[in-house]
Design an enzyme around this catalytic site. Sequence first.
Site, PDB file in Angstrom:
ATOM      1  N   LYS A 110      31.350 -63.937  26.824  1.00  0.00           N
ATOM      2  CA  LYS A 110      31.201 -63.061  27.997  1.00  0.00           C
ATOM      3  C   LYS A 110      32.387 -63.408  28.895  1.00  0.00           C
ATOM      4  CE  LYS A 110      27.818 -61.398  31.344  1.00  0.00           C
ATOM      5  NZ  LYS A 110      28.146 -59.980  31.214  1.00  0.00           N
TER       6      LYS A 110
HETATM    7  N1  PMP Z   1      26.884 -56.016  26.649  1.00  0.00           N
HETATM    8  C1  PMP Z   1      27.714 -56.183  27.680  1.00  0.00           C
HETATM    9  C2  PMP Z   1      29.124 -55.723  27.539  1.00  0.00           C
HETATM   10  C3  PMP Z   1      27.261 -56.762  28.865  1.00  0.00           C
HETATM   11  O1  PMP Z   1      28.087 -56.927  29.907  1.00  0.00           O
HETATM   12  C4  PMP Z   1      25.912 -57.147  28.974  1.00  0.00           C
HETATM   13  C5  PMP Z   1      25.395 -57.739  30.254  1.00  0.00           C
HETATM   14  N2  PMP Z   1      25.633 -59.113  30.303  1.00  0.00           N
HETATM   15  C6  PMP Z   1      25.078 -56.963  27.865  1.00  0.00           C
HETATM   16  C7  PMP Z   1      25.594 -56.392  26.719  1.00  0.00           C
HETATM   17  C8  PMP Z   1      23.647 -57.386  27.913  1.00  0.00           C
HETATM   18  O2  PMP Z   1      23.573 -58.790  27.957  1.00  0.00           O
HETATM   19  P1  PMP Z   1      22.357 -59.543  28.614  1.00  0.00           P
HETATM   20  O3  PMP Z   1      21.126 -58.917  28.076  1.00  0.00           O
HETATM   21  O4  PMP Z   1      22.521 -60.953  28.158  1.00  0.00           O
HETATM   22  O5  PMP Z   1      22.461 -59.366  30.089  1.00  0.00           O
END
Ligand code: PMP
Length: 296
Positions: free
Chosen positions: A158
């Site tokens: 991320k």
């Molecule tokens: N894909 C992307 C590109 C994101 O930014 C997010 C948000 N963090 C997600 C998927 C979903 O991730 P999460 O459920 O861990 O928030």
Amino acid sequence: MGVSFDKIDGVIWYDGKLVPWGDANVHVLTHGLHYASCVFEGERAYGGKIFKGTEHSERLKNSGRILDFEIPWSVAEIDAAKQLVIDKNNLPDAYVRPVAWRGSEMMGVSAQTNTIHLAVAAWEWPSYFDPAEKLKGIRIGLAEYRRPDPRTIPAMAKAAGLYMICTISKHKAEREGYADAMMLDWQDRVAECTGANIFFIKDGKIHTPIADCFLAGITRATAIDLAKRRGIEVIERRIMPDELSSFSECFITGTAAEITPVSEIAKWKFTPGAISEQLMADYTAEVQPKGKAAAA
Ligand code: PMP
């Protein structure tokens, strides 16, 4: 437009100390700003507790390692910092944003000795929504950019750099009147949205793309778990866009989006129905701090 994010009242945890909101700054010659050596998390606190907070701290540490840096705080220390920020700012229902980045000691592609900084901010983000309104579903456009081949970029981190194409794609979608954009991947398969994962429903079964070139969201894992607990089959597989007309329901998942039904993706239409509604309700129950729901 609300108050600018550098002008909120409160304190931010910055390299181990709580500092006034307006003092949590970086220099313009910061490696993280110039070369995207920056990783972050997006988390939500419900009733004073972050949902799956430790998993987010672990993902943050891992994102740093993928970018070849070690965040100089342990998962337990990061967990404690996040809790402190929520408590000190009196934010039981909040969005929590840890961010780690390379500092200013070297300014070039190589930054072997740069200090790794960590900050944690949180702001109010009530989790309450009108389920009937949400159940209408959001409209999503189709992005031009593709999620890249994982051999070309560390797609599972991320990391700030991966969001460049998300912002461009989301801006274009918003200009076209959509709430978000769905991105295909480098092989033209359905991937995810700009900040959320995507699911489809057909004949009582859930289908979702294999998360091998985009973030495998923590909410995605929760949604899969909740569906399985209800005895609903979840199939992770390659999904091509020309299949979209065969699905009846669609929803997206993410810390911010939670579980949000979709009514339209470009030319494809969906009708949010019983499974989406059930999972939304199950997610709302699941994120409540454990013990509290039982006591209430
Ligand atoms: N894909 C992307 C590109 C994101 O930014 C997010 C948000 N963090 C997600 C998927 C979903 O991730 P999460 O459920 O861990 O928030």
